[in-house]
Write an enzyme that holds these catalytic residues in place. Structure first.
Site, mmCIF file in Angstrom:
data_model
loop_
_atom_site.group_PDB
_atom_site.id
_atom_site.type_symbol
_atom_site.label_atom_id
_atom_site.label_comp_id
_atom_site.label_asym_id
_atom_site.label_seq_id
_atom_site.Cartn_x
_atom_site.Cartn_y
_atom_site.Cartn_z
ATOM 1 N N GLU A 1 -12.332 4.734 -6.592
ATOM 2 C CA GLU A 1 -10.992 4.967 -6.068
ATOM 3 C C GLU A 1 -10.151 5.703 -7.213
ATOM 4 O O GLU A 1 -10.234 5.506 -8.232
ATOM 5 C CB GLU A 1 -10.316 3.619 -5.857
ATOM 6 N N ASP A 2 -9.791 6.857 -6.501
ATOM 7 C CA ASP A 2 -8.746 7.552 -7.355
ATOM 8 C C ASP A 2 -9.228 8.218 -8.666
ATOM 9 O O ASP A 2 -8.425 8.220 -9.499
ATOM 10 C CB ASP A 2 -7.317 6.996 -7.430
ATOM 11 N N TYR B 1 0.780 -1.231 0.018
ATOM 12 C CA TYR B 1 -0.168 -0.192 -0.110
ATOM 13 C C TYR B 1 0.923 1.447 -0.031
ATOM 14 O O TYR B 1 2.267 1.303 -0.376
ATOM 15 C CB TYR B 1 -0.874 -0.157 1.140
ATOM 16 N N LYS C 1 -5.710 -2.106 -2.890
ATOM 17 C CA LYS C 1 -7.054 -1.773 -2.004
ATOM 18 C C LYS C 1 -7.585 -3.169 -1.505
ATOM 19 O O LYS C 1 -8.261 -3.302 -0.546
ATOM 20 C CB LYS C 1 -7.878 -0.823 -2.511
ATOM 21 N N ASN D 1 -0.787 11.834 -0.068
ATOM 22 C CA ASN D 1 0.151 10.183 -0.400
ATOM 23 C C ASN D 1 0.605 10.587 -1.675
ATOM 24 O O ASN D 1 0.333 11.101 -2.658
ATOM 25 C CB ASN D 1 -0.810 9.111 -0.285
ATOM 26 N N ASP E 1 -14.388 6.137 -1.953
ATOM 27 C CA ASP E 1 -13.315 5.867 -0.820
ATOM 28 C C ASP E 1 -12.606 7.346 -0.438
ATOM 29 O O ASP E 1 -12.213 7.522 0.549
ATOM 30 C CB ASP E 1 -12.438 4.710 -1.158
ATOM 31 N N ASP E 2 -12.039 8.111 -1.554
ATOM 32 C CA ASP E 2 -11.458 9.130 -1.393
ATOM 33 C C ASP E 2 -12.007 10.337 -0.740
ATOM 34 O O ASP E 2 -11.671 11.126 0.031
ATOM 35 C CB ASP E 2 -10.711 9.916 -2.704
ATOM 36 N N ARG F 1 -6.437 10.286 -10.993
ATOM 37 C CA ARG F 1 -5.526 10.958 -9.691
ATOM 38 C C ARG F 1 -5.219 9.762 -8.671
ATOM 39 O O ARG F 1 -5.745 9.535 -7.789
ATOM 40 C CB ARG F 1 -6.719 11.525 -8.977
HETATM 41 N N1 LIG Z 1 -5.025 9.701 4.000
HETATM 42 C C1 LIG Z 1 -5.877 9.204 3.153
HETATM 43 O O1 LIG Z 1 -6.482 8.247 3.471
HETATM 44 C C2 LIG Z 1 -6.239 9.899 1.872
HETATM 45 C C3 LIG Z 1 -5.341 10.729 1.364
HETATM 46 N N2 LIG Z 1 -5.436 11.495 0.086
HETATM 47 C C4 LIG Z 1 -4.573 12.339 -0.660
HETATM 48 O O2 LIG Z 1 -5.175 13.273 -0.559
HETATM 49 C C5 LIG Z 1 -4.473 14.018 -1.799
HETATM 50 C C6 LIG Z 1 -5.708 15.096 -2.434
HETATM 51 O O3 LIG Z 1 -6.586 13.878 -2.868
HETATM 52 P P1 LIG Z 1 -7.909 14.419 -3.442
HETATM 53 O O4 LIG Z 1 -8.727 15.530 -2.498
HETATM 54 O O5 LIG Z 1 -8.792 13.222 -3.877
HETATM 55 O O6 LIG Z 1 -7.224 15.436 -4.698
HETATM 56 P P2 LIG Z 1 -8.139 16.712 -5.434
HETATM 57 O O7 LIG Z 1 -7.436 16.445 -6.732
HETATM 58 O O8 LIG Z 1 -9.603 16.133 -5.639
HETATM 59 O O9 LIG Z 1 -7.924 17.726 -4.643
HETATM 60 C C7 LIG Z 1 -6.563 18.297 -4.738
HETATM 61 C C8 LIG Z 1 -6.852 19.700 -4.159
HETATM 62 O O10 LIG Z 1 -5.578 20.040 -3.787
HETATM 63 C C9 LIG Z 1 -5.493 21.585 -4.399
HETATM 64 N N3 LIG Z 1 -4.110 22.069 -4.887
HETATM 65 C C10 LIG Z 1 -3.261 21.648 -5.796
HETATM 66 N N4 LIG Z 1 -2.056 22.224 -5.635
HETATM 67 C C11 LIG Z 1 -2.202 23.060 -4.610
HETATM 68 C C12 LIG Z 1 -1.315 24.322 -4.186
HETATM 69 N N5 LIG Z 1 -0.232 24.336 -4.625
HETATM 70 N N6 LIG Z 1 -1.861 24.899 -2.960
HETATM 71 C C13 LIG Z 1 -3.050 24.852 -2.542
HETATM 72 N N7 LIG Z 1 -3.739 23.758 -3.055
HETATM 73 C C14 LIG Z 1 -3.544 22.883 -4.070
HETATM 74 C C15 LIG Z 1 -6.353 21.581 -5.684
HETATM 75 O O11 LIG Z 1 -6.614 22.739 -6.111
HETATM 76 P P3 LIG Z 1 -7.275 22.885 -7.827
HETATM 77 O O12 LIG Z 1 -8.419 21.898 -7.818
HETATM 78 O O13 LIG Z 1 -7.585 24.218 -7.700
HETATM 79 O O14 LIG Z 1 -6.139 22.242 -8.385
HETATM 80 C C16 LIG Z 1 -7.592 20.562 -5.183
HETATM 81 O O15 LIG Z 1 -8.476 21.419 -4.485
HETATM 82 C C17 LIG Z 1 -3.915 13.009 -2.668
HETATM 83 O O16 LIG Z 1 -2.404 13.299 -2.105
HETATM 84 C C18 LIG Z 1 -4.214 11.883 -1.813
HETATM 85 O O17 LIG Z 1 -3.547 10.803 -1.894
HETATM 86 C C19 LIG Z 1 -6.773 11.257 -0.481
HETATM 87 C C20 LIG Z 1 -7.651 10.211 -0.057
HETATM 88 C C21 LIG Z 1 -7.602 9.432 1.037
HETATM 89 C C1 LIG Z 2 -5.542 6.531 0.388
HETATM 90 C C2 LIG Z 2 -6.166 6.986 -0.633
HETATM 91 O O1 LIG Z 2 -7.088 6.335 -1.013
HETATM 92 C C3 LIG Z 2 -5.258 7.952 -1.473
HETATM 93 O O2 LIG Z 2 -4.262 8.447 -1.191
HETATM 94 O O3 LIG Z 2 -6.171 8.142 -2.573
HETATM 95 MG MG LIG Z 3 -7.573 6.787 -2.799
#
Ligand SMILES: NC(=O)C1=CN([C@@H]2O[C@H](COP(=O)(O)OP(=O)(O)OC[C@H]3O[C@@H](n4cnc5c(N)ncnc54)[C@H](OP(=O)(O)O)[C@@H]3O)[C@@H](O)[C@H]2O)C=CC1
Ligand SMILES: CC(=O)C(=O)O
Ligand SMILES: [Mg+2]
Length: 621
Positions: free
Chosen positions: A287-288, A144, A215, A451, A310-311, A197
């Site tokens: 997912e993603d 993972y 997963k 991540n 999941d995200d 993503r």
């Molecule tokens: N720990 C966990 O269990 C999980 C972790 N994650 C992690 O969270 C992260 C985001 O996932 P997710 O929300 O799905 O992704 P998204 O692409 O949906 O969201 C990313 C966000 O970050 C913003 N962003 C990008 N660059 C910048 C910057 N330089 N400054 C400020 N904001 C910025 C984007 O803005 P804009 O849209 O304007 O580009 C967008 O709002 C990933 O790394 C993922 O691995 C996700 C799910 C689970």
């Molecule tokens: C953990 C997870 O689902 C992610 O980083 O997208």
């Molecule tokens: Mg994910």
């Protein structure tokens, strides 16, 4: 006719091979009912012994679901026709686990460790899952995040054997037929991605397959869901990643992403085909998917299918669990915090919305709760006054305040007590940001959830160093223990892996047909309740990973209760003992005896089998 033909009902014969022999018997005796009758009839016809549910000979060893390596007993080796195909030594599963651990330790490179584990899964499924389930802390970072991220980036190089399905946009109109090619008829859960993503690594197209595979490994290792009930799928609609389009190793469609109407029709057809093939209750985990599709598709399908993202929802649940556990340290209720999110995408909105629900449960109105949540994306603070306004997907969190593009300034101005990173921007929580958090409040909460590790908004060490060791920290990918002023902190992993396996188990075991938002709040509460004082004393707001299997079952039970309360299940009457019901569903990680138990000649010695009529059949030794 056979009403319950076992999954791989094959017979053994030295003469014509198991498949042909079975086909022959079936064609001769189409009305046969119990398998034991089939065995006897078949024996009358051919003089050979049929082992129901058993693939014989070398094929038995080549089937990872059946293979036990040197753990086959002499009786099994004889009955299964594999005697001599194995070295003489008998090994227990425990001895084999030791060898696996030694073998993995020989590799320094994590990608090689990953490859070893993939190969083990392809060779001996039970050994793989037991190894993983009993060594979660050690091997979770390999199968993972973070290593799975690297594996996805190098997928073209490491791709060997098929695992899961690739369904491309060119298969539109035929998706059901592709699903029929999957050999398992009893699939209960599908995790699928379109690869746009992948973690915080962006568009990896078909290379994203590592994620649904990883997963689903956790479905089994962390929640005991049977592996054959899990199907990983990559929906290949192309990629907009120029590097991949030019990568000679790329294994996906070499074209730009199909979007719009054609994409939507493709996803529609996929969803329909899944339930057509595996039934209404099939759990479909998104997912993603990238931001423009993730929330939109969840909204579109959440009331029509047994589905969740999941995200958005799993991540929300694990983050809210962490916030709930942190209350015991900060002594601030959820509704007394100010939250600032870096990133305003799927994860941020999921967490923010569930946090609002939790604050409403504490007595705030929805409006009051939302007022406590701020977001900052690539264009700065989500202010209604900023140029371009607030993006639609995060509209409810926009504030009528002065726009701000400088994140450090924003942290100083808004003075959040909880800082939550879901931005994909490694190191975005700078020294100044962290120092400011330490000024904002005595016990700041700092989550670096992006991540893999390279994308975490800060390291654990930085978080403690720059907050005088006062912060409550969690990260999406694991960090090693931190030493600050002689005190050791072992911060927890705020990762949806604490949630989705348990939710999936609860859903599958009760044939729940709809997954409600409430279930994720329930899961969060259940997880938070598992956090002990010992956990908190070492800076951990999650239970240790060693407990995650137990936590998953507890989550499953609570999710099932919610499902019954909300009238969402298909299994009636309600089991009197849900815990027992749940546990009866669990995968057995230990080897089982493979002497055919439906065998009509149960008496077995080392040299021969005796049938019901007392006739002896010699073993081939
Ligand atoms: N720990 C966990 O269990 C999980 C972790 N994650 C992690 O969270 C992260 C985001 O996932 P997710 O929300 O799905 O992704 P998204 O692409 O949906 O969201 C990313 C966000 O970050 C913003 N962003 C990008 N660059 C910048 C910057 N330089 N400054 C400020 N904001 C910025 C984007 O803005 P804009 O849209 O304007 O580009 C967008 O709002 C990933 O790394 C993922 O691995 C996700 C799910 C689970
Ligand atoms: C953990 C997870 O689902 C992610 O980083 O997208
Ligand atoms: Mg994910």
């Amino acid at each position: 006719m056979f009403s319950t033909v076992p999954r791989s009902l094959l017979c053994c014969t030295n003469a014509i091979g198991p498949n042909r022999a079975l086909a022959y018997v079936l064609s001769k005796c189409p009305a046969l009912e119990p398998t034991s009758v089939l065995c006897r009839e078949y024996h009358e016809v051919t003089g050979n012994i049929i082992c129901p549910n058993v693939v014989r000979g070398i094929d038995h060893l080549r089937d990872p679901r059946l293979n036990k390596g040197l753990a086959f007993t002499l009786e099994e080796r004889q009955a299964l026709g594999i005697h001599g195909l194995l070295a003489a030594k008998f090994k227990t599963q425990e001895e084999q686990l030791d060898i696996c651990r030694i073998s993995i330790d020989r590799y320094e490179d994590n990608l090689n460790k990953y490859l070893y584990l993939v190969e083990l899964q392809d060779r001996n499924e039970k050994l793989f899952f037991r190894l993983l389930a009993e060594n979660i802390e050690k091997y979770l970072p390999i199968v993972y995040t973070p290593t799975v991220g690297l594996a996805c980036q190098r997928f073209g190089l490491i791709y060997r054997r098929p695992r899961g399905l690739f369904i491309t946009i060119n298969d539109k109109g035929h998706i059901f037929n592709i699903l029929k090619n999957w050999p398992e008829p009893d699939v209960r859960a599908i995790v699928f991605t379109d690869g746009e993503r992948i973690l915080g690594l962006g568009d990896l197209g078909a290379y994203g397959m590592g994620i649904p595979v990883g997963k689903l490994s956790l479905y089994t290792a962390l929640a005991g869901i049977k592996p054959h009930q899990c199907l990983p799928i990559t929906l290949d609609v192309g990629t907009d990643n120029q590097d991949l389009l030019e990568d000679p190793l790329y294994i996906g469609l070499r074209q730009r992403r199909v979007r719009g109407k054609e994409y939507d029709e493709f996803i529609d057809e996929f969803m329909e085909a899944c339930v057509q093939r595996y039934g209404q209750n099939t759990l479909l985990q998104f997912e993603d998917f990238a931001l423009p599709n993730a929330g939109r598709l969840l909204k579109k399908y959440r009331n029509k299918y047994c589905t969740f993202n999941d995200d958005i929802q799993g991540t929300a649940s694990v983050a809210v669990a962490g916030l709930m556990a942190a209350v015991r340290v900060t002594k601030r209720k959820l509704s007394e915090n100010i939250y600032l999110f870096l990133g305003a995408g799927s994860a941020a909105n999921g967490i923010a919305n569930l946090t609002v629900s939790a604050m409403v449960a504490e007595g705030l109105s929805e409006r009051q709760a939302r007022e406590r949540v701020y977001m900052f994306d690539v264009d700065g603070l989500l202010s209604t006054r900023r140029e371009g306004g607030v993006p639609e997907h995060a509209k409810v969190f926009g504030k009528d305040i002065e726009p701000e593009k400088d994140f450090e300034a924003c942290v100083a101005k808004i003075k959040p007590s909880c800082l939550i990173g879901c931005s994909t921007v490694g190191g975005a929580f700078t020294t100044n940001v962290l120092k400011q958090m330490a000024k904002n409040t005595e016990r700041p909460v700092i989550f670096a959830l992006s991540n893999p590790t390279s994308k975490a908004e800060c390291t654990a060490q930085d978080a403690y160093d720059h907050t005088e060791g006062r912060c409550i920290f969690a990260s999406g990918s694991p960090f090693p223990p931190v030493n600050f002023n002689g005190k050791e902190f072992r911060p927890g992993q705020g990762n949806n892996s604490y949630i989705f396996p348990g939710v999936a188990l609860g859903v599958i075991a009760t044939a729940t047909h709809h997954i409600s938002e409430n279930m994720f709040l329930t899961a969060a509460r259940t997880l938070a309740n598992y956090v002990s004082e010992d956990d908190l004393s070492i800076g951990r707001i999650y239970p240790s990973l060693a407990e995650v299997k137990e936590v998953s079952v507890a989550i499953a039970i609570e999710v099932a209760k919610t499902a019954y309360d909300e009238g969402l299940v298909s299994i009636y009457p309600t089991p009197t003992d849900l815990s027992q019901h749940m546990r009866s569903y669990l995968y057995n990680f230990c080897y089982e005896c493979q002497l055919p138990d439906m065998f009509p000649w149960p008496e077995c010695s080392k040299v021969s089998y005796k049938n019901a009529k007392g006739r002896h059949f010699p073993c081939h030794i």
